[in-house]
Design a protein around this motif. Structure first.
Motif, PDB file in Angstrom:
ATOM      1  N   ASP A  29       0.852  -1.184   0.000  1.00  0.00           N
ATOM      2  CA  ASP A  29       0.000   0.000   0.000  1.00  0.00           C
ATOM      3  C   ASP A  29       0.890   1.236   0.000  1.00  0.00           C
ATOM      4  O   ASP A  29       2.122   1.139   0.012  1.00  0.00           O
ATOM      5  CB  ASP A  29      -0.974  -0.002   1.187  1.00  0.00           C
ATOM      6  CG  ASP A  29      -0.267  -0.091   2.533  1.00  0.00           C
ATOM      7  OD1 ASP A  29       0.967   0.139   2.584  1.00  0.00           O
ATOM      8  OD2 ASP A  29      -0.934  -0.383   3.538  1.00  0.00           O
ATOM      9  N   ALA A  30       0.265   2.412  -0.026  1.00  0.00           N
ATOM     10  CA  ALA A  30       1.035   3.651  -0.138  1.00  0.00           C
ATOM     11  C   ALA A  30       2.019   3.846   1.016  1.00  0.00           C
ATOM     12  O   ALA A  30       3.179   4.215   0.779  1.00  0.00           O
ATOM     13  CB  ALA A  30       0.085   4.845  -0.252  1.00  0.00           C
ATOM     14  N   ARG A  34       6.047   4.232   0.425  1.00  0.00           N
ATOM     15  CA  ARG A  34       6.768   5.437   0.864  1.00  0.00           C
ATOM     16  C   ARG A  34       7.917   5.076   1.801  1.00  0.00           C
ATOM     17  O   ARG A  34       9.014   5.636   1.709  1.00  0.00           O
ATOM     18  CB  ARG A  34       5.817   6.404   1.573  1.00  0.00           C
ATOM     19  CG  ARG A  34       4.903   7.176   0.639  1.00  0.00           C
ATOM     20  CD  ARG A  34       4.299   8.370   1.348  1.00  0.00           C
ATOM     21  NE  ARG A  34       3.512   7.976   2.514  1.00  0.00           N
ATOM     22  CZ  ARG A  34       2.204   7.710   2.480  1.00  0.00           C
ATOM     23  NH1 ARG A  34       1.541   7.789   1.336  1.00  0.00           N
ATOM     24  NH2 ARG A  34       1.550   7.372   3.566  1.00  0.00           N
ATOM     25  N   PHE A  64       5.054   2.061  -8.102  1.00  0.00           N
ATOM     26  CA  PHE A  64       4.682   2.998  -7.041  1.00  0.00           C
ATOM     27  C   PHE A  64       5.716   4.118  -6.992  1.00  0.00           C
ATOM     28  O   PHE A  64       6.914   3.869  -6.841  1.00  0.00           O
ATOM     29  CB  PHE A  64       4.642   2.295  -5.680  1.00  0.00           C
ATOM     30  CG  PHE A  64       3.619   1.203  -5.582  1.00  0.00           C
ATOM     31  CD1 PHE A  64       2.353   1.460  -5.061  1.00  0.00           C
ATOM     32  CD2 PHE A  64       3.916  -0.080  -6.014  1.00  0.00           C
ATOM     33  CE1 PHE A  64       1.402   0.442  -4.969  1.00  0.00           C
ATOM     34  CE2 PHE A  64       2.973  -1.102  -5.921  1.00  0.00           C
ATOM     35  CZ  PHE A  64       1.712  -0.834  -5.401  1.00  0.00           C
ATOM     36  N   GLY A  68       4.196   7.135  -2.841  1.00  0.00           N
ATOM     37  CA  GLY A  68       3.275   6.038  -2.578  1.00  0.00           C
ATOM     38  C   GLY A  68       2.167   5.873  -3.583  1.00  0.00           C
ATOM     39  O   GLY A  68       1.445   4.871  -3.543  1.00  0.00           O
ATOM     40  N   THR A  69       2.005   6.808  -4.518  1.00  0.00           N
ATOM     41  CA  THR A  69       0.951   6.687  -5.519  1.00  0.00           C
ATOM     42  C   THR A  69       1.325   5.630  -6.555  1.00  0.00           C
ATOM     43  O   THR A  69       2.490   5.504  -6.938  1.00  0.00           O
ATOM     44  CB  THR A  69       0.702   8.026  -6.234  1.00  0.00           C
ATOM     45  OG1 THR A  69       1.938   8.507  -6.794  1.00  0.00           O
ATOM     46  CG2 THR A  69       0.149   9.059  -5.267  1.00  0.00           C
ATOM     47  N   GLU A  70       0.331   4.880  -7.011  1.00  0.00           N
ATOM     48  CA  GLU A  70       0.562   3.876  -8.035  1.00  0.00           C
ATOM     49  C   GLU A  70       0.279   4.488  -9.398  1.00  0.00           C
ATOM     50  O   GLU A  70      -0.730   5.157  -9.589  1.00  0.00           O
ATOM     51  CB  GLU A  70      -0.312   2.654  -7.810  1.00  0.00           C
ATOM     52  CG  GLU A  70       0.009   1.495  -8.744  1.00  0.00           C
ATOM     53  CD  GLU A  70      -0.646   0.181  -8.354  1.00  0.00           C
ATOM     54  OE1 GLU A  70      -0.440  -0.816  -9.068  1.00  0.00           O
ATOM     55  OE2 GLU A  70      -1.374   0.163  -7.339  1.00  0.00           O
TER      56      GLU A  70
END
Length: 269
Positions: A29-30, A34, A64, A68-70
């Motif tokens: 996940d984000a 990160r 990613f 953290g954005t995909e």
């Protein structure tokens, strides 16, 4: 849980690659992305790359960004993955299926077809994406291309004179771009050579951006400023971009493995 990783880069645009094609990993996940990408407290990278099984291609590549954005595409990571895999292969991405093939110390990647419609970029409202009637500070009349992710391109006399570290962030988050945007500032050196600097959404200024090189080259060709095959020089080095008569973009350039290691998943989850 101990997890192996491979650190790779394409022209200095660096990646942490996790290979889950034959081993199941916990969900990414984000916050995890990160944490792993953090250069002070994590492994450190511009993008985290996750390889998984695919039903539509040989395997799937998820990307990613540092924040953290995909995202849907990454040309430099595509070359790195081709080098890692070691053979020609079709790869599923969120931006579509691409074909990659290792070549010497790098790879050639079929990046698919560019999209120019304003809805495909996407923009918040309709306009001509070849010469957009908008501007920010000294940058105006850009073009826009989607090559798996959205790019806006400005042609300038001197890329070094543009304060991309400030204007890049401003343009990336402008309401005109509902999914944010990658910002490319380019100088046409001649019809076969372009110089390029890129502000990458979710990562900031980068030494190289494969999709940015593709978008910039295709936009220059669309405007009649360049031949159908050009060399794009980024701070990290050169990429060769060709836009074929079949409307598909092919990118060729180097990639390298830096080192391998492992980490405890719970330290970053």
């Amino acid at each position: 849980m101990r997890v192996d990783f491979i650190k790779m880069h394409g022209l200095g645009n660096d990646f942490v690659v996790l290979d889950a094609r034959t081993r199941t990993l916990p969900a990414i996940d984000a916050p995890v992305a990160r944490a792993l990408a953090d250069r002070r407290t994590g492994i450190g990278c511009d993008q985290l790359i996750l390889l998984e099984p695919s039903k539509s291609a040989d395997f799937r590549m998820r990307i990613f960004n540092q924040d953290g954005t995909e995202v849907g595409a990454c040309g430099n990571a595509s070359r790195a993955v081709a080098l890692l895999h070691g053979a020609a292969v079709r790869v599923e991405t969120a931006g579509g299926v691409i074909a990659v093939e290792p070549s010497g110390t790098g790879a050639s990647v079929d990046m698919g077809e560019p999209r120019f419609d304003w809805e495909a970029i996407p923009l918040a409202y309709g306009m001509d994406t070849a010469v957009m009637p908008v501007g920010w500070e000294t940058l105006d009349q850009p073009g826009a291309v989607n090559v798996g992710n959205p790019h806006v391109i400005f042609f300038v006399e001197d890329t070094d004179a543009v304060p991309l570290e400030t204007v890049g962030a401003q343009i990336e988050t402008d309401p005109l771009f509902p999914e944010r945007v990658n910002v490319n500032v380019a100088t046409i050196l001649d019809r076969r050579h372009i110089r390029l600097h890129v502000w990458e959404r979710g990562a900031g200024i980068t030494r190289a951006c494969g999709t940015g090189a593709c978008a910039t080259a295709v936009h220059a060709m669309r405007r009649g400023l360049a031949e159908r095959e050009v060399t794009v020089t980024l701070p990290g080095g050169d990429l060769v971009i060709a836009w074929g008569e079949d409307n598909r973009i092919r990118m060729t350039g180097p990639a390298a493995e830096a080192y391998r290691g492992s980490f405890e998943w719970d330290d970053f989850a």
